[in-house]
Design an enzyme around this catalytic site. Structure first.
Site, PDB file in Angstrom:
ATOM      1  N   SER A  83       0.803  -1.232   0.000  1.00  0.00           N
ATOM      2  CA  SER A  83       0.000   0.000   0.000  1.00  0.00           C
ATOM      3  C   SER A  83       0.831   1.275   0.000  1.00  0.00           C
ATOM      4  O   SER A  83       1.581   1.527   0.935  1.00  0.00           O
ATOM      5  CB  SER A  83      -0.891   0.060   1.253  1.00  0.00           C
ATOM      6  OG  SER A  83      -1.539  -1.154   1.480  1.00  0.00           O
ATOM      7  N   HIS A  85      -3.261   0.391  -5.144  1.00  0.00           N
ATOM      8  CA  HIS A  85      -2.386  -0.586  -5.790  1.00  0.00           C
ATOM      9  C   HIS A  85      -2.551  -0.470  -7.308  1.00  0.00           C
ATOM     10  O   HIS A  85      -3.649  -0.639  -7.822  1.00  0.00           O
ATOM     11  CB  HIS A  85      -2.746  -2.013  -5.361  1.00  0.00           C
ATOM     12  CG  HIS A  85      -2.534  -2.277  -3.896  1.00  0.00           C
ATOM     13  ND1 HIS A  85      -1.503  -3.051  -3.425  1.00  0.00           N
ATOM     14  CD2 HIS A  85      -3.212  -1.839  -2.822  1.00  0.00           C
ATOM     15  CE1 HIS A  85      -1.568  -3.088  -2.103  1.00  0.00           C
ATOM     16  NE2 HIS A  85      -2.600  -2.366  -1.711  1.00  0.00           N
ATOM     17  N   HIS A 118      -4.169  -9.961  -3.053  1.00  0.00           N
ATOM     18  CA  HIS A 118      -4.483 -10.371  -1.685  1.00  0.00           C
ATOM     19  C   HIS A 118      -5.564 -11.444  -1.711  1.00  0.00           C
ATOM     20  O   HIS A 118      -6.474 -11.385  -2.548  1.00  0.00           O
ATOM     21  CB  HIS A 118      -5.012  -9.183  -0.877  1.00  0.00           C
ATOM     22  CG  HIS A 118      -4.087  -8.020  -0.806  1.00  0.00           C
ATOM     23  ND1 HIS A 118      -4.033  -7.066  -1.798  1.00  0.00           N
ATOM     24  CD2 HIS A 118      -3.182  -7.655   0.131  1.00  0.00           C
ATOM     25  CE1 HIS A 118      -3.117  -6.162  -1.473  1.00  0.00           C
ATOM     26  NE2 HIS A 118      -2.589  -6.492  -0.309  1.00  0.00           N
ATOM     27  N   TYR A 129      -7.929 -11.610   0.306  1.00  0.00           N
ATOM     28  CA  TYR A 129      -9.244 -11.012   0.594  1.00  0.00           C
ATOM     29  C   TYR A 129      -9.939 -10.466  -0.650  1.00  0.00           C
ATOM     30  O   TYR A 129     -11.139 -10.201  -0.634  1.00  0.00           O
ATOM     31  CB  TYR A 129      -9.161  -9.923   1.679  1.00  0.00           C
ATOM     32  CG  TYR A 129      -8.310  -8.719   1.348  1.00  0.00           C
ATOM     33  CD1 TYR A 129      -8.723  -7.772   0.413  1.00  0.00           C
ATOM     34  CD2 TYR A 129      -7.102  -8.513   1.990  1.00  0.00           C
ATOM     35  CE1 TYR A 129      -7.952  -6.671   0.113  1.00  0.00           C
ATOM     36  CE2 TYR A 129      -6.317  -7.409   1.703  1.00  0.00           C
ATOM     37  CZ  TYR A 129      -6.742  -6.492   0.769  1.00  0.00           C
ATOM     38  OH  TYR A 129      -5.971  -5.407   0.469  1.00  0.00           O
ATOM     39  N   GLU A 130      -9.177 -10.315  -1.729  1.00  0.00           N
ATOM     40  CA  GLU A 130      -9.810  -9.883  -2.978  1.00  0.00           C
ATOM     41  C   GLU A 130     -10.550 -11.051  -3.640  1.00  0.00           C
ATOM     42  O   GLU A 130     -11.242 -10.858  -4.639  1.00  0.00           O
ATOM     43  CB  GLU A 130      -8.753  -9.351  -3.947  1.00  0.00           C
ATOM     44  CG  GLU A 130      -8.085  -8.073  -3.474  1.00  0.00           C
ATOM     45  CD  GLU A 130      -6.945  -7.655  -4.386  1.00  0.00           C
ATOM     46  OE1 GLU A 130      -7.198  -7.034  -5.422  1.00  0.00           O
ATOM     47  OE2 GLU A 130      -5.779  -7.973  -4.061  1.00  0.00           O
ATOM     48  N   ALA A 168       2.181  -2.752   4.721  1.00  0.00           N
ATOM     49  CA  ALA A 168       1.729  -1.915   5.827  1.00  0.00           C
ATOM     50  C   ALA A 168       1.165  -2.878   6.858  1.00  0.00           C
ATOM     51  O   ALA A 168       0.520  -3.864   6.495  1.00  0.00           O
ATOM     52  CB  ALA A 168       0.664  -0.947   5.354  1.00  0.00           C
ATOM     53  N   MET A 218      -2.284  -8.373   6.126  1.00  0.00           N
ATOM     54  CA  MET A 218      -3.120  -9.246   5.295  1.00  0.00           C
ATOM     55  C   MET A 218      -2.424  -9.665   4.009  1.00  0.00           C
ATOM     56  O   MET A 218      -3.086  -9.916   2.998  1.00  0.00           O
ATOM     57  CB  MET A 218      -4.428  -8.520   4.945  1.00  0.00           C
ATOM     58  CG  MET A 218      -5.188  -7.986   6.141  1.00  0.00           C
ATOM     59  SD  MET A 218      -6.566  -6.950   5.600  1.00  0.00           S
ATOM     60  CE  MET A 218      -7.034  -6.183   7.167  1.00  0.00           C
ATOM     61  N   SER A 219      -1.086  -9.729   4.055  1.00  0.00           N
ATOM     62  CA  SER A 219      -0.369 -10.063   2.815  1.00  0.00           C
ATOM     63  C   SER A 219       0.892 -10.841   3.136  1.00  0.00           C
ATOM     64  O   SER A 219       1.020 -11.420   4.216  1.00  0.00           O
ATOM     65  CB  SER A 219      -0.009  -8.773   2.073  1.00  0.00           C
ATOM     66  OG  SER A 219       0.940  -8.028   2.806  1.00  0.00           O
ATOM     67  N   ASN A 273      -0.281   1.825  11.754  1.00  0.00           N
ATOM     68  CA  ASN A 273      -1.276   2.108  12.812  1.00  0.00           C
ATOM     69  C   ASN A 273      -0.964   1.157  13.951  1.00  0.00           C
ATOM     70  O   ASN A 273      -0.297   0.142  13.740  1.00  0.00           O
ATOM     71  CB  ASN A 273      -2.690   1.845  12.278  1.00  0.00           C
ATOM     72  CG  ASN A 273      -2.855   0.412  11.785  1.00  0.00           C
ATOM     73  OD1 ASN A 273      -2.383   0.079  10.680  1.00  0.00           O
ATOM     74  ND2 ASN A 273      -3.459  -0.439  12.580  1.00  0.00           N
ATOM     75  N   HIS A 312      -8.481   2.527   6.800  1.00  0.00           N
ATOM     76  CA  HIS A 312      -7.564   2.461   5.657  1.00  0.00           C
ATOM     77  C   HIS A 312      -6.940   3.839   5.406  1.00  0.00           C
ATOM     78  O   HIS A 312      -5.784   3.927   4.981  1.00  0.00           O
ATOM     79  CB  HIS A 312      -8.326   1.969   4.413  1.00  0.00           C
ATOM     80  CG  HIS A 312      -7.452   1.704   3.225  1.00  0.00           C
ATOM     81  ND1 HIS A 312      -6.393   0.809   3.266  1.00  0.00           N
ATOM     82  CD2 HIS A 312      -7.460   2.215   1.968  1.00  0.00           C
ATOM     83  CE1 HIS A 312      -5.796   0.783   2.082  1.00  0.00           C
ATOM     84  NE2 HIS A 312      -6.420   1.634   1.275  1.00  0.00           N
TER      85      HIS A 312
HETATM   86  N1  HPA Z   1      -4.360  -5.159  10.715  1.00  0.00           N
HETATM   87  C1  HPA Z   1      -4.261  -5.885   9.581  1.00  0.00           C
HETATM   88  N2  HPA Z   1      -3.717  -5.422   8.474  1.00  0.00           N
HETATM   89  C2  HPA Z   1      -3.226  -4.174   8.484  1.00  0.00           C
HETATM   90  C3  HPA Z   1      -3.293  -3.360   9.635  1.00  0.00           C
HETATM   91  C4  HPA Z   1      -3.884  -3.890  10.811  1.00  0.00           C
HETATM   92  O1  HPA Z   1      -3.984  -3.234  11.861  1.00  0.00           O
HETATM   93  N3  HPA Z   1      -2.712  -2.179   9.302  1.00  0.00           N
HETATM   94  C5  HPA Z   1      -2.325  -2.271   8.012  1.00  0.00           C
HETATM   95  N4  HPA Z   1      -2.624  -3.485   7.508  1.00  0.00           N
END
Ligand code: HPA
Length: 275
Positions: free
Chosen positions: A33, A64, A86, A88-89, A116, A214-215, A238, A250
């Site tokens: 990201s 992306h 990903h 999740y896609e 990220a 998530m990757s 974060n 996001h």
């Molecule tokens: N959780 C999962 N995936 C993420 C996060 C998170 O807090 N931040 C960025 N990608």
């Protein structure tokens, strides 16, 4: 879905890319990201949209781009995946990791992956960069399931050094020369797409995770199967759910990666130079 075998698909995709870029990449980069900006540093880049490559999936998520960018950085031949796939896609993890197999076919020996991630380790701060020391595969999926093709790798690949110790040391050395320090920790990879609950984050902390995302996990499993040396970085975009008294978004992830971009770019450039 075509009826050709996976290995034929890998070779067709690689042949197309080779023809387009006219060079043999040594270093592959998968940029998460907002971090795809590294591709802008290639002198005389060749851009190959995913949609033009046989058997390549097409990325959907915001932030992306969905293209390969090839060329030289610091005198090294690199191939950058600007935008990744990903689970999740809706892609299977074998699809998510397919480009890594294509990189191997193209001659890539070193893979740098970035993502990220949410900080689970409470000593981390938003904006920190973390060298990934190891991962927890909490996707409960595996791109290597199915008959093993020995041409791609062994049936039971060793994962005791999934993230190269040599490259991790190099990363710390490069950062130290630039007067900043890197965190180092365990990345837990989930399917998403929802962010975790605070209870899940407490569980992952107990299990030894320092950052969550998530990757990355499917790509790294395939890279190790293929014998590619891996270096991974998480940008702590974060703090994970429940650590701070605020919801996750996001937008925050994108804001942080945007802010950390210059430092991240400097680091990756330094590493490419040192490789
Ligand atoms: N959780 C999962 N995936 C993420 C996060 C998170 O807090 N931040 C960025 N990608």
């Amino acid at each position: 879905m075509s009826t050709s075998t996976v290995i034929e698909q890998i070779r067709e995709a690689a042949a197309y890319i080779r023809k387009e870029i006219g060079a043999d990449p040594q270093i592959g980069l998968i940029l998460g990201s907002g971090l795809g900006v590294l591709a802008d540093l290639i002198e005389h880049p060749t851009v190959v949209p995913y949609s033009s490559i046989p058997h390549f999936p097409v990325s959907t998520v915001e932030g992306h781009a969905g293209e390969l960018v090839a060329g030289q950085i610091q005198g090294k031949q690199v191939l950058i995946m600007k935008g990744r796939f990903h689970a999740y896609e809706g892609y299977g993890v074998e699809t998510v990791s397919f480009p890594v197999r294509v990189m191997k076919e193209l001659g890539v020996a070193t893979l740098i992956v970035t993502n990220a991630a949410g900080g689970i380790n409470t000593s981390y701060n938003v904006g920190d960069l973390m060298v990934i020391s190891d991962h927890l595969n909490m996707t409960f999926r595996n791109p290597l399931i199915g008959p093993n093709d020995n041409a791609l790798g062994v049936r039971f690949p060793d994962m005791s050094e999934a993230y190269s110790r040599r490259l991790r040391t190099l990363a710390h050395d490069v950062a130290a020369k630039m007067d900043f320090s890197l965190q180092e920790g365990v990345y837990v990879g989930l399917l998403g797409p929802n962010y975790e609950t605070p209870a899940e984050i407490r569980m992952f902390r107990t299990l030894g995770a320092d950052a969550v995302g998530m990757s990355t996990v499917p790509e790294v499993i395939v890279a190790r199967h293929a014998g590619i040396e891996v270096l991974g970085f998480s940008c702590i975009s974060n703090m994970a759910a429940g650590i701070l008294d605020q919801p996750l978004s996001h937008a925050e992830v994108m804001e942080t990666t945007e802010r950390v971009k210059p430092k991240f770019l400097k680091l990756v450039l330094g590493i490419i130079e040192a490789l």
